[in-house]
Motif scaffolding. Structure first.
Motif, PDB file in Angstrom:
ATOM      1  N   LEU A 242      24.206 -20.962  12.685  1.00  0.00           N
ATOM      2  CA  LEU A 242      23.135 -21.562  11.886  1.00  0.00           C
ATOM      3  C   LEU A 242      21.758 -21.157  12.415  1.00  0.00           C
ATOM      4  N   LEU A 243      21.585 -21.295  13.729  1.00  0.00           N
ATOM      5  CA  LEU A 243      20.273 -21.037  14.319  1.00  0.00           C
ATOM      6  C   LEU A 243      19.862 -19.560  14.243  1.00  0.00           C
TER       7      LEU A 243
ATOM      8  N   TYR B 180      19.118 -18.675  10.716  1.00  0.00           N
ATOM      9  CA  TYR B 180      17.847 -19.276  10.305  1.00  0.00           C
ATOM     10  C   TYR B 180      16.681 -18.426  10.785  1.00  0.00           C
ATOM     11  N   GLN B 181      16.787 -17.948  12.038  1.00  0.00           N
ATOM     12  CA  GLN B 181      15.677 -17.176  12.588  1.00  0.00           C
ATOM     13  C   GLN B 181      15.547 -15.814  11.905  1.00  0.00           C
TER      14      GLN B 181
END
Lengths: 420, 271
Positions: free
Chosen positions: B120-121, B124-125
């Motif tokens: 997810l992270l 997202y980035q």
């Protein structure tokens, strides 16, 4: 609901730490923003959005060049989203914070210190709330609202059993004898509901017994204090000794607040925040009194509350500070008070909140401010609340005996606190 | 053929199963017509007080129509893209020989083993670096391709007879021509099954759009409806009314493509 959210916080702590998002001071603190600015404002409660919108509009009228864009994320996912955004530098400029997480976010340098801001004044707010948002001498949150716990009771059941309503003068013994008179298994009515909820039940009974969940310096657990143990014992006795409370299993099947709202439980210690639920419950004729005093006459409730914080990497620190200052103003708190959803943090405005729902003695929640103790937190609260709740669940479920379980909690807690 | 007498126990079992499947929807319908007080009462109310206004309230409290459109566009884009990209990759993995094919395939399968929360992270980035936060493009981008769809179609392509392809090659067709004009039409049942599964996944997707989108006018229905949950008090009738409306299109898709869905599941042995 709050308890479930706590469990998730542990996961959040990991991700936040793993991405190494430390350092970074805001790019342009102190610089005045020129031209129109849009600030994002992250909140998590749909019920409070109208009040927040009203505040945002009032602020915009006073500061025409600053527009507030409210971003509502449901409570369950708020922290997942915030932690992702904070790790990537895109969190809202201003957002809601709660006491168990402020240590983590401030510790990771994600929040601007308000103490450094010119004109910061925390005197209008209860000291316990200011303390909750202060880390190493710096305050990171502008208190927004607060909650305390009261003894809710069902007037109809009290009348039917011929028991006098609870008053501010009640002690534990009064609650026990009332619960025994009110308990009526033939009608499916319980005298009281005593779940292993901490904020609403156990943290308070531990304090009333003269104990505490955590020492005031946030360094040691209070669960191995014999007085804390007495507080836990009192709460557990309703189930195991007096048989006047639903069992842990029954309260897992149906939440105790639902049992109370449905007239199945005569007394229930619960926060002011569940008032709208009781107000909406058809056929429930309830009221609320202050929590009873412990064996030595000690009265206590934990106080918890939200705060508005500024994101460290906001591009508009000056505008964000102006908005947070307004959020902490009397005017903004008045708007919150009128809606009746939460108690505004600003001292002296509770009367408006109390008057918003005249059918209940909401003053009971305010009167306890004098004996209110900050909700127990440390720098990484979630690290010890998750195992604590697991062990409490085992004690309440009858799988572990209370003394052993409390010792176990104290040991786990001390190990986690030593790491901070 | 078994006689009617011997069939009745099966019918009883199936009827119980059907009732168990329909009950949650029925309960949802009942809840959506109650007051908030009725939904949390003990013992439960089985007869609602017919609060039809809950349905109009959903339209008042959320941007339902706009979010419905967002859900539709998000789903249409993802399904078309996945059918195209996954079928191309799947055909390559199934029929073309090139160095590192198996290693690449294993690498792709590894994506299936990782829970989506883990990436997810980073995802997202990536989307943030492209400047696509809070846009429809940002929502759909990671879902334009899927390892699962590729795996499923690869299995399907491998089950098709080699002879058809050889015949086409003898007739002088190139690789792309064979893929596009011969194999793709043959793979139609597989494509439809995969498309239907993608529709269901995309329509119900919550976490990714929730994290990427901030404006309620850009949210899909799943995210929009989740904002109806309060911290201490949730108006379940509204939430249920909204969810019921949101799931209607999926129920229609299921009724229309029932056979394809069961085939799709049977084809892959997974959901």
């Amino acid at each position: 609901m709050f308890r479930k959210a706590l469990v998730l916080a542990g996961v959040g702590a990991l991700a936040l730490a793993a991405t190494g998002c430390s350092s970074s001071k805001s790019a342009s603190s102190g610089q005045a923003d020129s031209g129109p600015v849009t600030l994002t404002y992250g909140i998590w409660d749909a019920k409070q959005k109208p009040a927040m919108q009203e505040i945002a509009d009032a602020f915009h009228t006073a500061h025409p060049n600053i527009t507030i864009d409210i971003q509502l994320t449901p409570n369950a996912d708020y922290w997942t989203k915030l932690q992702t955004a904070a790790a990537s530098g895109t969190a809202p400029d201003v957002f809601w914070m709660n006491t168990p997480r402020v240590g983590l976010y401030a510790g990771q340098h994600q929040l601007l210190s308000l103490s450094d801001k010119p004109g910061f004044d925390n005197s209008p707010f209860p000291k316990a709330l200011n303390d909750s948002y202060t880390l190493d001498g710096k305050q990171y949150g502008m208190p927004k609202d607060f909650d305390t716990v009261g003894l809710w009771f069902n007037k109809k059941l009290f009348d039917a059993a011929g028991v006098k309503y609870p008053t501010a003068g009640w002690t534990w013994q009064d609650v026990i004898s009332a619960a025994q008179k009110l308990n009526d298994p033939s009608k499916g009515v319980w005298g009281i509901a005593s779940p292993d909820w901490t904020q609403e039940n156990l943290f308070n009974t531990m304090l009333q017994a003269g104990g505490q969940a955590i020492t005031p310096d946030h360094k040691k657990s209070g669960f191995d204090d014999p007085k804390s143990l007495a507080g836990l014992q009192y709460a557990l006795d309703f189930i195991t000794k007096y048989h006047v409370s639903p069992t842990a299993q029954q309260m897992t099947d149906t939440q105790p607040d639902q049992l109370f709202a449905s007239g199945k439980v005569a007394m229930f210690a619960d926060g002011d925040y569940d008032m709208p639920e009781y107000k909406a419950a058809a056929g429930l004729d309830a009221d609320v009194a202050p929590l009873p005093a412990g064996p030595d006459g000690k009265k206590a409730t934990v106080i918890n509350g939200l705060a508005n914080v500024i994101y460290a990497k906001t591009k508009h620190p000056q505008a964000a500070w102006e908005f947070v200052q307004y959020l902490g103003s009397k005017e903004a708190n008045e708007i919150q008070a009128k809606t009746g959803t939460v108690i505004p943090a600003y001292n002296g405005l509770s009367a408006t909140w109390v008057a918003s729902t005249p059918q209940y003695h909401l003053q009971s929640f305010i009167d306890q401010l004098d004996v209110a103790v900050p909700y127990p937190v440390s720098k990484n609260t979630a690290a010890w609340t998750t195992p604590m709740q697991t062990t409490l669940d085992q004690i309440w479920g009858g799988k572990v005996d209370l003394t052993t379980g409390a010792k176990q909690i104290a040991a786990q807690m001390n190990a986690e606190l030593a790491k901070e | 053929m078994p006689s009617r007498q011997r069939l009745w126990p099966i019918h009883v079992i199936l009827a119980v199963g059907a009732a168990a499947m329909v009950a949650p929807f029925l309960w949802q319908l009942i809840t959506s017509l109650q007051t908030t007080g009725e939904t949390t009462s003990v013992p439960p109310h089985f007869l609602p007080s017919w609060q039809w206004s809950n349905y109009s309230q959903v339209f008042h409290d959320t941007k339902f129509a706009q979010q419905f459109l967002n859900s539709v566009s998000q789903t249409v884009i993802r399904v078309l893209a996945q059918v195209l990209f996954c079928s191309m990759a799947a055909y390559a993995f199934a029929r073309l020989r090139f160095p590192g094919r198996n290693a690449l395939f294993m690498l792709m399968l590894a994506v299936l083993m990782v829970p989506s929360q883990v990436y997810l992270l980073p995802q997202y980035q990536l989307v943030q670096n492209m400047g696509l936060l809070n846009t429809l493009a940002g929502v759909v981008l990671p879902g334009l391709f899927s390892a699962f769809g590729t795996f499923m179609l690869r299995q399907f392509f491998m089950s098709l007879p080699n002879e058809v392809e050889e015949a086409a090659r003898l007739d002088g067709a190139g690789t792309f021509r064979i893929f596009w004009s011969v194999m793709l039409p043959l793979a139609k049942p597989g494509l439809i099954s995969m498309g239907v599964l993608t529709v269901l996944w995309s329509w119900n997707d919550l976490l990714w759009p929730l994290v990427v989108v901030n404006d309620d006018s850009k949210m899909p229905l799943t995210v929009g409806l989740s904002t109806l949950q309060g911290e201490h008090l949730t108006e379940y009738p509204l939430l249920m009314a909204g969810s019921l409306l949101a799931s209607l299109p999926m129920i229609l898709v299921f009724l229309a493509a029932q056979r394809r869905i069961t085939e799709g599941i049977a084809l892959t042995g997974t959901k």
